[in-house]
Enzyme design. Structure first.
Site, short mmCIF file in Angstrom:
data_model
loop_
_atom_site.label_atom_id
_atom_site.label_comp_id
_atom_site.label_asym_id
_atom_site.label_seq_id
_atom_site.Cartn_x
_atom_site.Cartn_y
_atom_site.Cartn_z
N ARG A 46 19.68 4.64 -9.82
CA ARG A 46 19.70 4.11 -11.13
C ARG A 46 20.66 4.94 -12.07
O ARG A 46 21.53 4.38 -12.98
CB ARG A 46 18.33 4.31 -11.85
CG ARG A 46 17.19 3.33 -11.54
CD ARG A 46 15.85 3.86 -12.14
NE ARG A 46 15.87 3.17 -13.74
CZ ARG A 46 15.75 2.01 -13.87
NH1 ARG A 46 15.25 0.83 -12.86
NH2 ARG A 46 15.69 1.31 -15.04
N LYS A 145 7.68 -0.34 3.39
CA LYS A 145 6.25 -0.66 3.16
C LYS A 145 5.84 0.21 1.96
O LYS A 145 6.76 1.17 1.74
CB LYS A 145 5.42 -0.29 4.48
CG LYS A 145 5.03 1.22 4.77
CD LYS A 145 3.97 1.84 5.24
CE LYS A 145 3.00 2.29 4.32
NZ LYS A 145 3.02 3.69 4.22
N HIS A 175 7.18 1.42 10.14
CA HIS A 175 8.25 2.04 11.14
C HIS A 175 7.35 2.40 12.58
O HIS A 175 7.86 2.82 13.45
CB HIS A 175 8.52 3.60 10.32
CG HIS A 175 7.66 4.54 10.44
ND1 HIS A 175 6.51 4.65 9.42
CD2 HIS A 175 7.19 5.44 11.15
CE1 HIS A 175 5.81 5.55 9.40
NE2 HIS A 175 6.08 6.15 10.45
N LYS A 179 8.47 2.90 16.99
CA LYS A 179 8.29 3.76 17.76
C LYS A 179 8.20 3.40 19.38
O LYS A 179 7.86 2.44 19.59
CB LYS A 179 7.01 4.50 17.50
CG LYS A 179 6.88 5.39 16.32
CD LYS A 179 5.37 5.81 16.02
CE LYS A 179 5.42 6.44 14.92
NZ LYS A 179 5.72 7.52 14.57
N GLU A 213 -3.41 13.23 10.95
CA GLU A 213 -2.29 14.11 10.58
C GLU A 213 -2.67 15.45 10.01
O GLU A 213 -3.87 15.43 9.50
CB GLU A 213 -1.48 13.27 9.33
CG GLU A 213 -1.06 12.04 9.45
CD GLU A 213 -0.24 11.44 8.52
OE1 GLU A 213 0.86 11.79 8.22
OE2 GLU A 213 -0.79 10.72 7.56
N ASP A 232 -2.45 2.98 2.52
CA ASP A 232 -1.47 3.97 2.99
C ASP A 232 -1.30 3.58 4.48
O ASP A 232 -0.24 3.59 5.13
CB ASP A 232 -1.60 5.09 2.75
CG ASP A 232 -0.28 6.01 2.91
OD1 ASP A 232 0.82 5.59 2.66
OD2 ASP A 232 -0.43 7.33 3.48
N HIS A 237 0.19 0.23 9.68
CA HIS A 237 0.31 0.96 10.80
C HIS A 237 -0.66 0.60 11.64
O HIS A 237 -0.54 0.07 12.81
CB HIS A 237 0.70 2.52 10.62
CG HIS A 237 1.69 2.76 9.72
ND1 HIS A 237 2.83 2.11 9.57
CD2 HIS A 237 1.73 3.99 8.94
CE1 HIS A 237 3.41 2.75 8.67
NE2 HIS A 237 2.83 3.72 8.37
N LYS A 337 -5.75 12.57 6.52
CA LYS A 337 -4.84 13.92 6.34
C LYS A 337 -5.77 15.05 6.48
O LYS A 337 -6.75 14.91 6.35
CB LYS A 337 -4.32 13.80 4.95
CG LYS A 337 -3.80 12.52 4.56
CD LYS A 337 -2.10 12.82 4.68
CE LYS A 337 -1.63 11.46 4.19
NZ LYS A 337 -0.25 11.03 4.77
#
Ligand code: BG6
Length: 486
Positions: A46, A145, A175, A179, A213, A232, A237, A337
């Site tokens: 921007r 995404k 993504h 892979k 993760e 998420d 995924h 997570k």
């Protein structure tokens, strides 16, 4: 519709995704001369910024995110000379605010746009491009995404973008499809006759997909708190992995053939309703604990956190696919997570033998298991039982049969998933991108879970950081006589 893209325009060019993934991927593609030397790049955001300042910004991002052994000064300078900057305001979907971009494109009509911005700008940006005459029939658009936060918002985005670009010119990124190990799953399934006869409910007991993760919020509190693990990670995924594991063999490895089969799987997922949500899903949130030997705060104590959030950082789901191939086979999905380790794998758990002839020595036999590991290292392993050497009886032990490429043949550097996807988008190949009906089918299923959680007030269960989630996730599998593959 094959043609050579001449300009790559990156919206959100100074954002986190661009710095960590997009610029480094473009750098590697240029360094390896996989894209034509005439391809040039326009960064856009921007605010106004002189070209030189933006080049310095890109240079700093590359120095930070490209491993030193691949950072070659000549390749770096070559990329930077191909980069310019143009501020862009998508505001109301009119041509106002597009002047700098018009100038930067200088009438060029072979443009690939990449939206690495908030999804709420996708529609207005496309409409502005059209209003300014910058979205001609040769232009393509990549959408990062998430496409919306539910079915209604994703529908709205898809409608707005679809008013400007035909579906075959829209590249929705997940993504995970970039892979190497994910594409290898397709090779494993459809280039070998060994597995296909066993790839169904007669031979497979259950399928487990774990995306663990160790990281926490990584400074993304604002986005994450509105999203949570279900939206998420599972909506995109994990459902993509489910689709690739469960799909029927496509007629050809071509965009619509592959995506038709994936979409059928997503549409066959049994809806999770208010009546079945508690038995088939677990929501968790990390509390203070330990990660990699360090004490870490709980989700609600993270910098910038609200302190009372009920957002899930862990989710486990027992999904079922209502079709002939998979009837009665649970697909256990879990992601979180601050898990005990970073690990992404797909475990195909076969049934045990129908009768154990070694029962005197080995009362229970471990069933075969095929494990496709995506992270941290890619591997494919088939666990079989074998006799232990020895003179007495038949003692068995599990032996891993390694089906992966030897390390020195796997190509050295682990590529960034975006490299493959950007290259495919430049070539106009949508096979590894998500089609509109696919993304909407996924949201439809996810919305069902989200609504059920709300109506049944299914609150998050805490788990200490550095573990595999709440104990309820263990019960989710054990209730059905299964256990998570560790
Ligand atoms: C992103 C999510 O899409 O995927 C992140 O928004 C997550 O929250 C990331 O960390 C995981 O990707 P990978 O490739 O590291 O497994």
């Amino acid at each position: 519709m094959k043609h050579t893209v001449q300009k790559f325009v990156l919206f959100g060019a100074t954002g986190d995704l661009s710095q960590r993934m997009v610029w480094p991927s473009l750098y590697h593609l240029c360094r390896e001369k996989l894209v034509p030397p005439t391809l040039t790049f326009v960064g856009s955001a921007r605010h106004a910024m002189p070209n030189e300042e933006f080049r310095k910004f890109v240079e700093a991002a590359l120095r930070k995110h490209v491993a030193a052994e691949y950072l070659k000064e000549d390749a770096l300078q070559d990329l930077l000379t191909r980069v310019t900057y143009a501020p862009f305001q998508a505001g109301d979907g009119s041509a106002a605010g597009t002047e700098a971009l018009q100038k930067a494109l200088a009438g060029n009509n072979k443009v690939l746009y990449f939206m690495a911005t908030s999804p709420k700008f996708y529609g207005p940006t496309c409409l502005s491009l059209a209003a300014a005459g910058l979205a001609c029939e040769y232009c393509r658009v990549i959408l990062e995404k998430p496409i919306g936060t539910d079915l209604a918002s994703s529908f709205e985005i898809n409608e707005a973008v679809g008013r400007v670009f035909n579906e075959d010119r829209i590249f929705r990124i997940d993504h995970y499809l970039g892979k190497e190990a994910v594409q290898n799953l397709l090779a494993l399934r459809f280039a070998n006759s060994l597995f296909e006869p066993l790839w169904n409910a007669s031979a497979i007991d259950n399928v487990q997909i774990t995306v663990g993760e160790t990281v926490g919020l990584e400074g993304r509190t604002g986005y994450y708190d509105e999203s949570g693990a279900l939206r998420d990670m599972v909506q995109n995924h994990m459902l993509q992995l489910v689709a690739l594991v469960a799909m029927e063999p496509p007629h050809l490895f071509e965009p619509n053939e592959v995506r038709n089969e994936k979409t059928k799987v997503i549409r066959s997922l049994r809806p999770i309703s208010a009546a079945t949500a508690a038995a088939n899903t677990v929501r968790g949130q990390y509390a203070a604990g330990n990660s990699g030997g360090n004490a870490v705060p709980g989700y609600n104590q993270e910098p910038g956190a609200k302190g009372t959030s009920d957002t899930e950082t862990f989710v486990a789901v027992r999904a079922e696919i209502d079709n002939w191939r998979w009837a009665g086979v649970p697909f256990y999905l879990r992601t979180g997570k601050r898990m005990q380790s970073r690990r992404t794998d797909i475990a195909i758990q076969f049934k045990t033998v129908p009768h154990n002839i070694f029962a005197a020595d080995e009362p229970t036999l471990q069933a075969n298991r095929l494990v496709i590991r995506l992270q941290p290292q890619e591997s494919v392993t088939l666990q079989i039982l074998s006799k232990q050497p020895g003179l007495e009886g038949v003692r068995l032990r599990e032996v891993p049969l390694e089906l992966s490429l030897p390390k020195d043949e796997s190509g050295g550097r682990t590529r960034i998933a975006y490299e493959r996807l950007l290259l495919d988008a430049l070539k106009g190949n949508t096979t590894l991108f998500v089609r509109r009906d696919e993304v909407e089918a996924a949201w439809h299923w996810i919305d069902g879970i989200q609504t059920s959680w709300k109506s049944t007030r299914q609150t998050v269960k805490p788990y200490p950081a550095g573990t595999w989630g709440p104990t309820a996730a263990i019960a989710l599998t054990e209730r059905h006589g299964h256990s998570w593959y560790e």
